[in-house]
Design an enzyme around this catalytic site. Structure first.
Site, PDB file in Angstrom:
ATOM      1  N   ALA A 159      66.722  37.457  14.352  1.00 31.52           N
ATOM      2  CA  ALA A 159      66.114  35.806  14.057  1.00 31.52           C
ATOM      3  C   ALA A 159      66.713  35.387  12.854  1.00 31.52           C
ATOM      4  O   ALA A 159      67.080  34.071  12.931  1.00 31.52           O
ATOM      5  CB  ALA A 159      64.780  36.034  13.940  1.00 31.52           C
ATOM      6  N   GLU A 178      68.618  39.478   2.442  1.00 33.99           N
ATOM      7  CA  GLU A 178      67.919  40.780   3.155  1.00 33.99           C
ATOM      8  C   GLU A 178      67.402  41.596   2.112  1.00 33.99           C
ATOM      9  O   GLU A 178      68.197  42.273   1.292  1.00 33.99           O
ATOM     10  CB  GLU A 178      69.095  41.326   4.184  1.00 33.99           C
ATOM     11  CG  GLU A 178      68.467  42.571   4.459  1.00 33.99           C
ATOM     12  CD  GLU A 178      67.470  42.665   5.522  1.00 33.99           C
ATOM     13  OE1 GLU A 178      66.292  43.488   5.286  1.00 33.99           O
ATOM     14  OE2 GLU A 178      66.984  41.677   6.223  1.00 33.99           O
ATOM     15  N   ASN A 186      64.559  44.738  11.968  1.00 38.95           N
ATOM     16  CA  ASN A 186      63.905  45.445  13.067  1.00 38.95           C
ATOM     17  C   ASN A 186      64.690  45.395  14.448  1.00 38.95           C
ATOM     18  O   ASN A 186      64.662  46.235  15.192  1.00 38.95           O
ATOM     19  CB  ASN A 186      62.639  45.044  13.308  1.00 38.95           C
ATOM     20  CG  ASN A 186      61.614  46.250  13.736  1.00 38.95           C
ATOM     21  OD1 ASN A 186      61.931  47.241  13.153  1.00 38.95           O
ATOM     22  ND2 ASN A 186      60.757  46.113  14.766  1.00 38.95           N
ATOM     23  N   GLY A 191      66.297  47.846  21.881  1.00 40.26           N
ATOM     24  CA  GLY A 191      66.716  48.622  23.002  1.00 40.26           C
ATOM     25  C   GLY A 191      67.637  47.878  23.942  1.00 40.26           C
ATOM     26  O   GLY A 191      67.969  48.394  24.985  1.00 40.26           O
ATOM     27  N   ARG A 501      52.534  47.299  28.058  1.00 37.30           N
ATOM     28  CA  ARG A 501      52.593  48.260  26.831  1.00 37.30           C
ATOM     29  C   ARG A 501      51.238  48.753  26.238  1.00 37.30           C
ATOM     30  O   ARG A 501      51.052  50.031  26.019  1.00 37.30           O
ATOM     31  CB  ARG A 501      53.512  47.867  25.820  1.00 37.30           C
ATOM     32  CG  ARG A 501      54.857  48.098  26.372  1.00 37.30           C
ATOM     33  CD  ARG A 501      55.974  47.510  25.059  1.00 37.30           C
ATOM     34  NE  ARG A 501      57.374  47.628  25.775  1.00 37.30           N
ATOM     35  CZ  ARG A 501      58.441  47.102  25.423  1.00 37.30           C
ATOM     36  NH1 ARG A 501      58.188  46.615  23.792  1.00 37.30           N
ATOM     37  NH2 ARG A 501      59.736  47.280  25.347  1.00 37.30           N
TER      38      ARG A 501
END
Length: 700
Positions: A159, A178, A186, A191, A501
Site C-alpha cells: 500500500a 518504514e 506484511n 502469497g 478462512r
C-alpha cells in the site's frame, strides 16, 4: 488419540522462545563448536544457535585476544527479513569488540540468534566474556532533524509503495518512511494472490458442474430470505438482484453449452461483491452483525482489474490478465471463486516496487518509525514526527499531507484481544501470527490521537493453514483450495476446504490442540515417457524451500507410497503408534475422489471440487509421492482499522473528512467486515494505495 506432531518440537519451541527477548546472550541456547580454552587463542572458532528458520552458525576469527572477523557460515533466516541483521551485526562485533548489540528492527529473532552464536564462538576462543558484555554497543542518537516534502507515506509495504509511486508519478515530492530495517512490511508475507474480475480470462476456462451448481443456488435466493440480513443491510439487496441478472444473461448467452464440457467460466463485479458480502457477514459474540461497507466493496470490485493492469503496464510487474490469462486463474484459500491472479513472490515484488519508486524520485528511509501526526489550527494534517532506530528525532513537514500505510496489528495480539468480539477464548495475548513483527497498529493509534474514527476492530482473521510452531505460512505444502484435503488426527475430513478462512479456522480450533493436517499430492507432471502422474516431488518448492528441506527439518511427512507415508508419520511421531494408518488415509482419499467424480460433496458440501488423487499411479511411480503438513490457525489479518471513504480519505469520529490525511491497506477498516476473502488483501492494498497516492498528490 493425542498426536505428537513433529520430533523435537518441544526443544525447538524452547529455543525459539529464548530467541525472542532482548540482546543478552543465552549460553543455554547456544552451542560452542568446541570447549572453551583456558585463555584467548588465535584462530577461527565457531558457535551456533537457533533462529526463526533453523541453525545459525558464526565463525569468529580472533588474533591476540581481539575479534578480527565475524562471518555467518550457516544461516537459514529469510534474507528479505533478516538481511540487514546478517550484514550489520558481524561488522559491529568487530568494530566494537562485543557480541551484545541492539536488535535490528524487524529481525529480532535473527538478531538474537546471531548474537548468541557469536557469544558461543567467543567463549570457544577463550575471550573475556565479561569484557565483551562491558563493550555492549548501542548506536547513539543524532541531532534532531527536519525534513520537508509534499507527501509523506508512512509504511513501505504494498500500500505504501502503491501510494508513493502514484503520488510521485503525479508530480509530487514524496518521502516514504518504514519502521523496519527492510522494506516490504506484511506484503513480504503475501502469497502472490490478487483477486480481480476478469471476464476475458474467464472465457478461456470451462465452468465446472460444481460452479454452475453454486450459480444456480444464487438464482434460488430471495431478497426476503432472513438469513441474508437485508433487514439490517438493505443496500446489499440490489447486489443480489444484479448478480441474478448477470447469471441469467450469462446462461442466455451460452445456451447450448454444458458445464464441465464447453460452458465458459463466469465472473462479474456483482459476484465478487456478493462474495465480499457473504464472506464478511458475521455475527459477533454480543449478537450484533457486521458487513462490508458497500461503497468500499464496490470500489474494490470495480477497480481491481484496472489496478492489476496498472501494476503490469505502469510498474512492470508480472501480472497476467485478459487474453491468454485463463490458465493462470486459481482459487487461493478462502477466495470463494477462481478469480485469483498470480503476482510476483514477495521479495521480487518489493524489489521491483523499490526500483520503480526510486526511479520516480521517491526518497526512502528505513528504520524510521512515525510517532505522531502534526496538524495546523484548522485540523489539517501537515506532517508527522518520527524516530529513527538510534533515537534520532525527525520532524517531517508536508505541503499536501500524509498517507498512512503502516499495516494492521496482528503482531500486537494484546491489541487484537482488547477489541475482539468474535474469537473469545480462542485468542490470547500470545497468539502466534503470520505477520512481520512490526505490524503493531502504530498508524491506527496515531490517527486516533487526532480524532480519527475506526471501524471493524472487533474481528481479526486467523489463517488456518499456519505452522503450528511458528505461526507463519511457511513449512508446509498444499495446492489450490479446490484440491485440498484437510484431515483431523484420525485421518478424517472435518470441513469444507473451500470455505471462508474464519470458518476453516473455527473448525480446526475444535480439534485436539487445534492441529489439523493437509494431504498434498502435487500438481500434474510428466514422470516417464508419456505417462502423466499427479504427485508430490521432493524437489517441489513451497515458500522458497523444497519439500526435501521440509522433510529434513521435520516440518512435514513424505512417502513415495501411501504405505510409506503412513510409516513416515509414525517415525516422525517419535516411534509412537502410527499417527495415521494406510487404511485411514486410503479411505479418506478414495471417498474424496468419488466426490470429485460426482461433483458433489454430501459430507461438507464443498462447492468447487478438484484434485482427485490416483493412489495406484503415484504408488507405482518412484518419482512422486505424498506429503502431509501439520497446520494450526494463527493471526493473519486485522479486519478493522481507520474509517475511510472511497477516496481513501480518513474520517473522524464526527463523520467528517480529516483534511490532509489518507490511508490505505490493512491500516484501514470497513472493506472486509468479519472475514477477508483470500486474495482480496493484495487487491485492496494496491487499489486503495493507488487512490490515496493520486489524491494526496493533488492535495484533495
Amino acid at each position: 488419540m493425542k498426536k505428537r506432531i513433529l520430533a523435537g518440537v518441544l526443544g525447538l519451541t524452547m529455543l525459539l522462545t529464548a530467541c525472542g527477548g532482548g540482546t543478552s546472550s543465552s549460553p543455554a541456547a547456544s552451542t560452542p563448536a568446541s570447549s572453551a580454552p583456558a585463555a584467548a587463542a588465535s584462530g577461527t572458532f565457531e558457535g551456533s544457535s537457533v533462529g526463526m528458520q533453523g541453525t545459525v552458525t558464526v565463525a569468529m576469527t580472533v588474533e591476540d585476544g581481539k575479534i578480527t572477523n565475524v562471518e555467518l557460515t550457516e544461516c537459514h533466516e529469510t534474507p528479505s527479513i533478516a538481511s540487514v541483521a546478517m550484514e550489520r551485526l558481524p561488522q559491529l562485533m568487530v568494530e566494537h569488540q562485543t557480541t551484545t548489540l541492539d536488535n535490528v528492527t524487524g529481525a529480532t529473532l535473527a538478531s538474537g540468534a546471531i548474537m548468541r552464536a557469536a557469544s558461543a564462538a567467543a567463549e570457544a576462543a577463550g575471550l573475556d566474556m565479561d569484557q565483551l558484555k562491558a563493550n555492549a554497543y548501542s548506536e547513539p542518537a543524532g541531532e534532531d532533524e527536519t525534513w520537508d516534502t509534499d507527501v509523506l507515506v508512512v509504511g513501505g509495504g504494498g500500500a505504501g509503495f502503491s501510494s508513493a509511486i502514484t503520488a510521485a508519478q503525479e508530480g509530487a515530492d514524496v518521502i516514504l518512511i518504514e519502521k523496519s530495517s527492510v522494506l516490504g512490511g506484511n506484503t513480504l508475507m503475501q502469497g502472490g494472490a490478487f483477486n480481480a474480475v476478469d471476464t476475458v480470462a474467464q472465457s478461456e476456462v470451462v465452468l465446472t458442474e460444481a460452479q454452475k451448481g453454486t450459480l444456480d443456488s444464487y438464482l434460488a435466493l430471495s431478497t426476503d430470505d432472513p438469513d441474508l440480513h437485508f433487514d439490517q443491510f438493505p443496500e446489499w439487496a440490489e447486489v443480489l438482484t444484479q448478480l441474478q441478472s448477470d447469471i441469467n444473461q450469462f446462461y442466455a448467452e451460452n445456451a447450448g453449452t454444458t458445464a464441465g464440457v464447453d460452458m465458459p467460466g463466469f465472473d462479474s463485479v456483482a459476484l465478487h461483491m456478493w462474495h465480499i458480502y457473504v464472506g464478511g457477514l458475521r455475527q459477533l459474540n454480543d449478537g450484533t452483525w457486521i458487513c462490508s461497507d458497500i461503497d468500499l466493496a464496490r470500489n474494490l470490485a470495480e477497480s481491481a482489474l484496472g489496478t492489476f493492469e496498472w501494476m503490469r503496464d505502469g510498474l512492470g510487474l508480472n501480472a497476467p490478465s485478459g487474453e491468454g490469462a485463463g490458465s493462470s486463474l486459481f482459487t487461493v484459500l478462502g477466495a470463494m471463486w477462481p478469480r485469483t491472479h498470480p503476482v510476483e513472490t514477495s521479495t521480487e515484488l518489493i524489489d521491483k516496487l523499490r526500483s520503480v519508486a526510486e526511479a520516480a524520485g521517491v526518497t526512502i528511509y528505513t528504520e524510521t518509525a512515525a510517532t505522531g501526526l502534526l496538524t495546523d489550527d484548522t485540523g489539517r494534517v501537515i506532517g508527522a514526527t518520527a524516530e529513527q532506530a538510534n533515537g534520532t528525532k525527525i520532524t517531517i513537514n508536508t505541503t499536501k499531507g500524509v498517507v498512512l500505510a503502516s499495516g494492521g496489528y496482528c503482531a500486537n495480539p494484546a491489541m487484537v484481544k482488547e477489541y475482539d468480539k468474535y474469537w473469545g477464548d480462542d485468542l490470547s495475548d500470545h497468539t502466534l501470527t503470520t505477520n512481520v513483527g512490526t505490524n503493531e497498529g502504530d498508524g491506527i493509534i496515531m490517527a486516533q490521537a487526532i480524532g480519527a474514527d475506526v471501524v471493524g476492530m472487533e474481528v481479526a482473521q486467523m489463517m488456518p493453514s499456519s505452522s503450528p510452531l511458528k505461526g507463519t505460512m511457511t513449512d508446509g505444502a498444499w495446492g489450490d483450495a479446490s484440491e485440498q484435503i484437510w484431515i483431523d488426527g484420525e485421518g478424517n475430513r472435518f470441513v469444507d476446504e473451500y470455505a471462508e478462512r474464519d470458518v476453516l479456522a473455527k473448525a480446526s480450533l475444535q480439534l485436539e490442540d487445534g492441529i489439523f493436517y493437509i494431504i498434498y499430492a502435487g500438481t500434474n507432471r510428466t514422470s516417464t515417457g508419456d505417462t502423466t502422474v499427479k504427485g508430490a516431488s521432493l524437489d517441489d518448492v513451497m515458500f522458497g524451500t523444497t519439500i526435501q528441506d521440509m522433510v529434513d527439518n521435520g516440518h512435514v511427512w513424505y512417502g513415495d507410497t501411501l504405505a510409506e507415508l503412513a510409516e513416515a508419520t509414525a517415525t516422525s511421531a517419535g516411534g509412537a503408534a502410527p499417527a495415521f494408518t494406510e487404511e485411514a488415509l486410503r479411505n479418506t482419499i478414495e471417498k474424496y475422489n468419488s466426490y470429485v467424480e460426482a461433483q458433489e460433496d454430501p459430507d461438507f458440501h464443498k462447492e468447487v471440487l478438484a484434485g482427485a488423487i490416483d493412489i495406484e499411479a503415484i504408488d507405482a511411480d518412484p518419482n512422486v509421492g505424498y506429503v502431509i503438513s501439520p497446520r494450526k490457525a494463527s493471526l493473519h489479518h486485522t479486519m478493522g482499522g481507520l474509517k475511510i471513504d472511497t477516496e481513501a480519505q480518513v474520517i473522524n469520529t464526527e463523520g467528517e473528512v480529516i483534511p490532509g490525511l489518507w490511508a490505505a491497506g490493512e491500516v484501514t477498516g470497513g472493506i472486509h467486515a468479519g472475514n477477508r476473502l483470500g486474495g482480496n488483501a493484495v487487491a485492496d492494498i494496491f487499489t486503495y494505495g493507488h487512490i490515496a497516492g493520486a489524491n494526496a498528490a493533488a492535495g484533495n
